[in-house]
Motif scaffolding. Structure first.
Motif, PDB file in Angstrom:
ATOM      1  N   LYS A   1     -17.165 106.954 -18.972  1.00 31.83           N
ATOM      2  CA  LYS A   1     -17.181 105.741 -18.163  1.00 31.83           C
ATOM      3  C   LYS A   1     -17.420 106.069 -16.686  1.00 31.83           C
ATOM      4  N   GLU A   2     -18.323 105.304 -16.064  1.00 34.11           N
ATOM      5  CA  GLU A   2     -18.592 105.487 -14.642  1.00 34.11           C
ATOM      6  C   GLU A   2     -17.456 104.880 -13.830  1.00 34.11           C
ATOM      7  N   ILE A   3     -16.944 105.636 -12.864  1.00 40.63           N
ATOM      8  CA  ILE A   3     -15.852 105.148 -12.032  1.00 40.63           C
ATOM      9  C   ILE A   3     -16.388 104.125 -11.046  1.00 40.63           C
ATOM     10  N   ARG A   4     -15.699 102.998 -10.966  1.00 41.01           N
ATOM     11  CA  ARG A   4     -16.140 101.881 -10.127  1.00 41.01           C
ATOM     12  C   ARG A   4     -15.322 101.847  -8.843  1.00 41.01           C
TER      13      ARG A   4
ATOM     14  N   ARG B   1       6.151 114.893  -5.822  1.00 41.52           N
ATOM     15  CA  ARG B   1       5.699 113.740  -6.607  1.00 41.52           C
ATOM     16  C   ARG B   1       4.555 112.990  -5.935  1.00 41.52           C
ATOM     17  N   HIS B   2       4.404 113.195  -4.625  1.00 42.66           N
ATOM     18  CA  HIS B   2       3.303 112.562  -3.889  1.00 42.66           C
ATOM     19  C   HIS B   2       2.304 113.614  -3.395  1.00 42.66           C
ATOM     20  N   SER B   3       2.298 114.775  -4.019  1.00 44.11           N
ATOM     21  CA  SER B   3       1.476 115.885  -3.528  1.00 44.11           C
ATOM     22  C   SER B   3       0.014 115.498  -3.394  1.00 44.11           C
ATOM     23  N   GLY B   4      -0.584 115.943  -2.281  1.00 43.00           N
ATOM     24  CA  GLY B   4      -1.971 115.626  -1.999  1.00 43.00           C
ATOM     25  C   GLY B   4      -2.153 114.325  -1.259  1.00 43.00           C
ATOM     26  N   ARG B   5      -1.099 113.517  -1.168  1.00 46.78           N
ATOM     27  CA  ARG B   5      -1.178 112.214  -0.510  1.00 46.78           C
ATOM     28  C   ARG B   5      -0.142 112.139   0.610  1.00 46.78           C
ATOM     29  N   VAL B   6      -0.441 111.336   1.612  1.00 44.38           N
ATOM     30  CA  VAL B   6       0.502 111.150   2.706  1.00 44.38           C
ATOM     31  C   VAL B   6       1.639 110.246   2.245  1.00 44.38           C
ATOM     32  N   ILE B   7       2.845 110.563   2.701  1.00 46.10           N
ATOM     33  CA  ILE B   7       4.003 109.711   2.452  1.00 46.10           C
ATOM     34  C   ILE B   7       4.702 109.514   3.790  1.00 46.10           C
TER      35      ILE B   7
ATOM     36  N   ILE C   1      -4.043  99.764  -8.935  1.00 46.02           N
ATOM     37  CA  ILE C   1      -5.154 100.690  -8.724  1.00 46.02           C
ATOM     38  C   ILE C   1      -5.017 101.370  -7.364  1.00 46.02           C
ATOM     39  N   PRO C   2      -5.509 102.593  -7.243  1.00 48.35           N
ATOM     40  CA  PRO C   2      -5.408 103.289  -5.948  1.00 48.35           C
ATOM     41  C   PRO C   2      -6.157 102.550  -4.848  1.00 48.35           C
ATOM     42  N   VAL C   3      -5.547 102.511  -3.666  1.00 48.95           N
ATOM     43  CA  VAL C   3      -6.175 101.915  -2.490  1.00 48.95           C
ATOM     44  C   VAL C   3      -6.130 102.925  -1.350  1.00 48.95           C
TER      45      VAL C   3
ATOM     46  N   ARG D   1     -10.059 112.837  -1.050  1.00 44.83           N
ATOM     47  CA  ARG D   1      -8.948 111.880  -1.153  1.00 44.83           C
ATOM     48  C   ARG D   1      -9.119 110.984  -2.382  1.00 44.83           C
ATOM     49  N   VAL D   2     -10.365 110.600  -2.680  1.00 43.04           N
ATOM     50  CA  VAL D   2     -10.635 109.785  -3.858  1.00 43.04           C
ATOM     51  C   VAL D   2     -10.245 110.543  -5.124  1.00 43.04           C
ATOM     52  N   ARG D   3     -10.657 111.790  -5.226  1.00 45.07           N
ATOM     53  CA  ARG D   3     -10.328 112.586  -6.418  1.00 45.07           C
ATOM     54  C   ARG D   3      -8.826 112.733  -6.588  1.00 45.07           C
ATOM     55  N   THR D   4      -8.121 112.957  -5.478  1.00 44.16           N
ATOM     56  CA  THR D   4      -6.667 113.095  -5.540  1.00 44.16           C
ATOM     57  C   THR D   4      -6.027 111.810  -6.031  1.00 44.16           C
ATOM     58  N   ALA D   5      -6.449 110.677  -5.474  1.00 45.97           N
ATOM     59  CA  ALA D   5      -5.876 109.389  -5.874  1.00 45.97           C
ATOM     60  C   ALA D   5      -6.129 109.103  -7.351  1.00 45.97           C
ATOM     61  N   LEU D   6      -7.323 109.398  -7.825  1.00 42.86           N
ATOM     62  CA  LEU D   6      -7.643 109.159  -9.231  1.00 42.86           C
ATOM     63  C   LEU D   6      -6.862 110.101 -10.144  1.00 42.86           C
ATOM     64  N   ARG D   7      -6.643 111.344  -9.690  1.00 39.32           N
ATOM     65  CA  ARG D   7      -5.837 112.277 -10.489  1.00 39.32           C
ATOM     66  C   ARG D   7      -4.414 111.762 -10.641  1.00 39.32           C
ATOM     67  N   HIS D   8      -3.876 111.190  -9.575  1.00 43.49           N
ATOM     68  CA  HIS D   8      -2.512 110.675  -9.647  1.00 43.49           C
ATOM     69  C   HIS D   8      -2.408 109.551 -10.669  1.00 43.49           C
ATOM     70  N   VAL D   9      -3.449 108.746 -10.790  1.00 41.27           N
ATOM     71  CA  VAL D   9      -3.456 107.680 -11.789  1.00 41.27           C
ATOM     72  C   VAL D   9      -3.451 108.276 -13.190  1.00 41.27           C
ATOM     73  N   SER D  10      -4.299 109.277 -13.418  1.00 40.35           N
ATOM     74  CA  SER D  10      -4.410 109.873 -14.756  1.00 40.35           C
ATOM     75  C   SER D  10      -3.162 110.640 -15.154  1.00 40.35           C
ATOM     76  N   HIS D  11      -2.413 111.130 -14.153  1.00 42.78           N
ATOM     77  CA  HIS D  11      -1.212 111.906 -14.450  1.00 42.78           C
ATOM     78  C   HIS D  11       0.054 111.054 -14.458  1.00 42.78           C
ATOM     79  N   SER D  12      -0.061 109.784 -14.077  1.00 42.82           N
ATOM     80  CA  SER D  12       1.143 108.971 -13.911  1.00 42.82           C
ATOM     81  C   SER D  12       1.894 108.749 -15.216  1.00 42.82           C
ATOM     82  N   ALA D  13       1.151 108.702 -16.329  1.00 46.17           N
ATOM     83  CA  ALA D  13       1.817 108.480 -17.607  1.00 46.17           C
ATOM     84  C   ALA D  13       2.549 109.725 -18.095  1.00 46.17           C
TER      85      ALA D  13
END
Length: 231
Positions: free
Chosen positions: A2-5, A167-173, A75-77, A113-125
């Motif tokens: 699937k193409e990422i939108r 738990r927020h690695s790669g992202r700013v908190i 969804i990641p923003v 940053r996009v790749r990191t955010a998408l990885r967090h979604v895939s790993h959240s479960a």
């Protein structure tokens, strides 16, 4: 596959012209919106996988767009922010934005940053229980921390602080998010207190606490733990 939108929300024509070909070249499908109302419509009807959101829109505040998206989607923003809007960046992150990139930005930084955010979604479960960064290994299942195989002795609060960052690695908190999660909402403004604990933690886990490579400072905003090494 699937193409990422990607939904790009920005009223600056040059930003749209810059981002669309770059994202398309990286095999992303691009949706564009120049107003907050159009952004909310596309977010609700077109199911984007990630949103890039400017805060300065012509019809409504970008934070209101974020608030609207969060009513129906997680969804990641990623915020596209001007340097002089520090308070707005913090407010957006506290409202549920996943990250921000300051204008002007490089496409390489944005893509990372996009790749990191998408990885967090895939790993959240299935959240990772073990991460490794610069020789530091944090195992939240065993509640152990080692640096190149040597146990690191942390106080309970230092450990809790490290786990929040992991738990927020790669992202700013933000300062407020960290303080609320570790010490409770009543302490969300105790930024000096947090700086002391970050200093203590760096002294124990960094090779050189004066030039940290694990816990990075986001000036005026908060902290970012370096992205863990791949398994």
């Amino acid at each position: 596959m699937k193409e990422i939108r990607v939904l790009v929300v920005d009223d600056e024509a040059q930003i749209q012209r810059f981002l669309k070909p770059a994202l398309t070249a990286s095999n992303y499908e691009v949706l564009s919106a120049e107003t907050g109302h159009e952004a909310l419509r596309l977010a609700a009807t077109q199911a984007p996988d990630i949103v890039m959101l400017d805060l300065g829109l012509p019809d409504m505040d970008g934070k209101e767009v974020l608030r609207g998206i969060r009513q129906f989607s997680q969804i990641p923003v990623i915020i596209l922010s001007a340097r002089d809007r520090e308070a707005e960046k913090i407010a957006a992150l506290d409202l549920g934005a996943d990250d921000y990139v300051e204008k002007p930005f490089s496409i390489g930084e944005l893509m990372a940053r996009v790749r990191t955010a998408l990885r967090h979604v895939s790993h959240s479960a299935a959240e990772k229980t073990r991460v490794e960064i610069e020789g530091l290994v944090v195992d939240t299942l065993k509640r152990t921390v080692t640096k190149r195989g040597i146990p690191v002795k942390l106080t309970p609060k230092e450990y809790d602080l490290l786990v929040v960052l992991v738990r927020h690695s790669g992202r700013v908190i933000t300062h407020g998010q960290i303080l609320s999660q570790v010490w409770g909402p009543a302490h969300k403004d105790d930024t000096q207190y947090l700086r002391v604990f970050i200093g203590q933690l760096r002294a124990k886990i960094e090779d050189d606490p004066t030039a940290p490579k694990i816990i990075m400072t986001e000036p005026g905003v908060g902290y970012r733990l370096t992205e863990p090494e791949a398994d």
